[in-house]
Enzyme design. Structure first.
Site, PDB file in Angstrom:
ATOM      1  N   HIS A   2     -54.058 127.608  39.674  1.00  0.00           N
ATOM      2  CA  HIS A   2     -55.121 127.330  40.638  1.00  0.00           C
ATOM      3  C   HIS A   2     -56.206 128.402  40.570  1.00  0.00           C
ATOM      4  O   HIS A   2     -57.400 128.088  40.453  1.00  0.00           O
ATOM      5  CB  HIS A   2     -54.519 127.267  42.048  1.00  0.00           C
ATOM      6  N   GLU A   3     -55.798 129.668  40.645  1.00  0.00           N
ATOM      7  CA  GLU A   3     -56.788 130.745  40.679  1.00  0.00           C
ATOM      8  C   GLU A   3     -57.597 130.814  39.389  1.00  0.00           C
ATOM      9  O   GLU A   3     -58.819 130.976  39.409  1.00  0.00           O
ATOM     10  CB  GLU A   3     -56.118 132.091  40.959  1.00  0.00           C
ATOM     11  N   HIS A   9     -60.546 124.182  51.967  1.00  0.00           N
ATOM     12  CA  HIS A   9     -59.148 123.947  51.614  1.00  0.00           C
ATOM     13  C   HIS A   9     -58.620 122.662  52.252  1.00  0.00           C
ATOM     14  O   HIS A   9     -57.587 122.140  51.821  1.00  0.00           O
ATOM     15  CB  HIS A   9     -58.286 125.132  52.050  1.00  0.00           C
ATOM     16  N   GLU A  69     -62.175 123.445  45.356  1.00  0.00           N
ATOM     17  CA  GLU A  69     -60.768 123.725  45.654  1.00  0.00           C
ATOM     18  C   GLU A  69     -59.844 122.670  45.045  1.00  0.00           C
ATOM     19  O   GLU A  69     -58.787 122.992  44.506  1.00  0.00           O
ATOM     20  CB  GLU A  69     -60.558 123.782  47.165  1.00  0.00           C
ATOM     21  N   HIS A  74     -60.431 128.311  39.121  1.00  0.00           N
ATOM     22  CA  HIS A  74     -61.706 128.628  39.769  1.00  0.00           C
ATOM     23  C   HIS A  74     -62.671 129.208  38.744  1.00  0.00           C
ATOM     24  O   HIS A  74     -63.887 128.998  38.823  1.00  0.00           O
ATOM     25  CB  HIS A  74     -61.493 129.627  40.901  1.00  0.00           C
TER      26      HIS A  74
END
Length: 520
Positions: free
Chosen positions: A334-335, A422, A358, A338
């Site tokens: 996920h990170e 989110h 997100e 970004h």
């Protein structure tokens, strides 16, 4: 329209089974050459697009498909000033014909004057007030003059950046846009995107390490762009200390061993790198062969993880009581994703575009988890199920029915853009689940799901692989910084048409999945 020429051999051939619209892989040097070539032709391209005499194009990225189509992503300047919300993507066929242009705004870029009535100092003061955080007001603030092009009429403005800390200890980098004539806030967003060794969550895993000149091994993955893992040891700034080990056997699966969190972070970065290479022929998160770096043990009992594009790095806290580091595989994926969004569409981190930002990270974080095929952490459509961030064993988010987390939206409504990003991400997460697996009840890898639709319709899934190919294609070639849910529907339908054909089963499934989440 000027056609970008990529020399033969700059990109390797796509696999035989790949659709013609699949992006070809580019080495870092070939990508740099392609960007330079496009930049050299940017003046002619601006003229062909009918841009004004004071507008210039700045190339951000170039993607060439197997069928010869070239997608070139541009930022714009006006009289030398950055144009925020002026980004666009041209789509040029192999023949040189312009197939289309994806624009963040349809407005003509022009302002009456580039002389500001408000001083930079006044803009910074206004930004501090708009940030509204006691922590942020103690931090450094910078301001630059820009043209704000989001909306129907471009205006001269200042973009100020207020850096400090959020209430939970997460770094803060608030971008505030103020009118250069009145000093009033126009827009603001938070730029910090939150969210062999023996690992905490994934068992015994292979690691890329580098022999140290002084003996032993450093946690530097030379095979994947030099990804490096650091120990912040409770700090909140800098890089901390590079992880080093004498025998190249790292961690023991417990949180008391400081290397364990590093193993998870390094493994997550490696699997994410491999996923992007395998699935999309992408050479690193930014497509330039350069790795991000990871920092673990941030702060004290910090219950979060975040991506910071300014350092091109991931940072992980150790969770409540320092007992559950936020380094699980899907969180790592996920990170890092970004960073993909920042390098491509640049989706602004607020309102509907922030929700899509997100969701993109959730979509690819989930895809990374399935790709890993790790029996200690089987793929699922749950986000953060390993890190126990809620303290009761429940996941952070659910993709099949996002509202199960108590805050996320299952379906689009006019108020979705007012939710925290989110939670507004739920609409796209739900879309992706429906597109992948379809509606109704089913069990996957031992996890039970039951995905509803807004109108009670039945959606038949096309499989996760086709679903993430469509999302990636849309993100990298059709989405812009201001894309909203309606724009995401348009972009994914174009992507499905490119990859599988207009009117194909995949195209129709995209339309049905969006209908299932009330995006029509």
């Amino acid at each position: 329209m000027v056609v970008l020429a990529l020399q033969n051999g700059a990109a390797t051939a796509a696999p035989e089974h790949a659709p013609g619209a699949t992006a070809l892989p580019l080495t870092a040097s070939a990508r740099s050459a392609a960007i330079k070539s496009a930049q050299d032709a940017a003046g002619s391209t601006a003229h062909e697009l009918g841009l004004g005499a004071r507008e210039k194009l700045v190339v951000r990225d170039v993607v060439k498909d197997a069928d010869g189509t070239v997608h070139t992503r541009y930022e714009r300047t006006y009289a030398g000033l950055p144009v925020l919300g002026g980004d666009l993507v041209t789509h040029v066929a192999k023949s040189g014909a312009l197939k289309g242009v994806s624009r963040a705004t349809k407005a003509r870029i022009s302002v009456a004057s580039t002389d500001a009535a408000v001083s930079p100092a006044a803009a910074r003061k206004s930004a501090l007030k708009a940030a509204g955080s006691a922590e942020a007001t103690t931090a450094t603030t910078t301001a630059r003059k820009v043209v704000w092009a989001v909306g129907t009429k471009p205006v001269l403005a200042y973009e100020s950046v207020v850096k400090g800390l959020q209430h939970d200890g997460t770094p803060s980098e608030i971008h505030v846009v103020t009118d250069a004539a009145t000093g009033k806030k126009i827009y603001s967003y938070e730029a910090i995107d939150t969210g062999t060794g023996t690992s905490r969550y994934s068992g015994t895993v292979p690691l890329g390490t580098t022999a140290s000149a002084s003996g032993g091994y450093d946690l530097i993955d030379g095979g994947r762009g030099g990804h490096t893992t650091y120990d912040l040891n409770g700090g909140t700034s800098g890089t901390g200390t590079l992880f080093h080990d004498a025998d190249d056997i790292w961690g023991d699966g417990t949180v008391t061993n400081r290397q364990t969190a590093a193993v998870d972070a390094a493994y997550g970065a490696a699997v994410t790198w491999d996923f992007y290479k395998s699935a999309f022929n992408r050479n690193g998160i930014a497509g330039d062969g350069r790795a991000a770096y990871s920092r673990v043990h941030y702060g004290n009992a910090y219950v979060n993880a975040f991506w910071n594009d300014s350092c091109f790095c991931m940072t992980y806290g150790d969770g409540a009581g320092n007992a559950d580091p936020l380094t699980s595989l899907d969180v790592a994926g996920h990170e890092m994703s970004h960073g993909l969004t920042a390098a491509t569409a640049g989706l602004k981190y607020s309102r509907e575009s922030g929700g899509l930002n997100e969701a993109t990270s959730d979509i690819f974080g989930t895809s990374v988890e399935f790709f890993a095929n790790n029996s200690s952490d089987p793929g699922d459509y749950l986000i953060g199920e390993k890190i126990d961030i809620n303290g009761n064993g429940t996941p952070l988010r659910y993709m099949d029915k996002p509202s199960k987390d108590g805050g996320s939206a299952d379906y689009w409504s006019r108020s979705v853009g007012r939710l925290d990003v989110h939670y507004s991400s739920g609409v796209a997460n739900h879309f992706f689940y429906l597109l992948s697996e379809g509606s109704g009840a089913k069990t996957i890898n031992g996890v039970s799901y039951n995905s509803p639709t807004y109108d009670g319709s039945t959606v038949t899934g096309i499989g996760r692989t086709k679903a993430y190919q469509i999302w990636y294609k849309a993100l990298t070639t059709y989405f812009t910084s201001s894309t909203d849910y309606a724009g995401a529907r348009t972009g994914t339908l174009k992507a499905a048409s490119d990859l599988y054909g207009a009117g194909s089963a995949e195209y129709n499934a995209v339309a049905a999945a969006w209908k299932g989440v009330n995006v029509n």
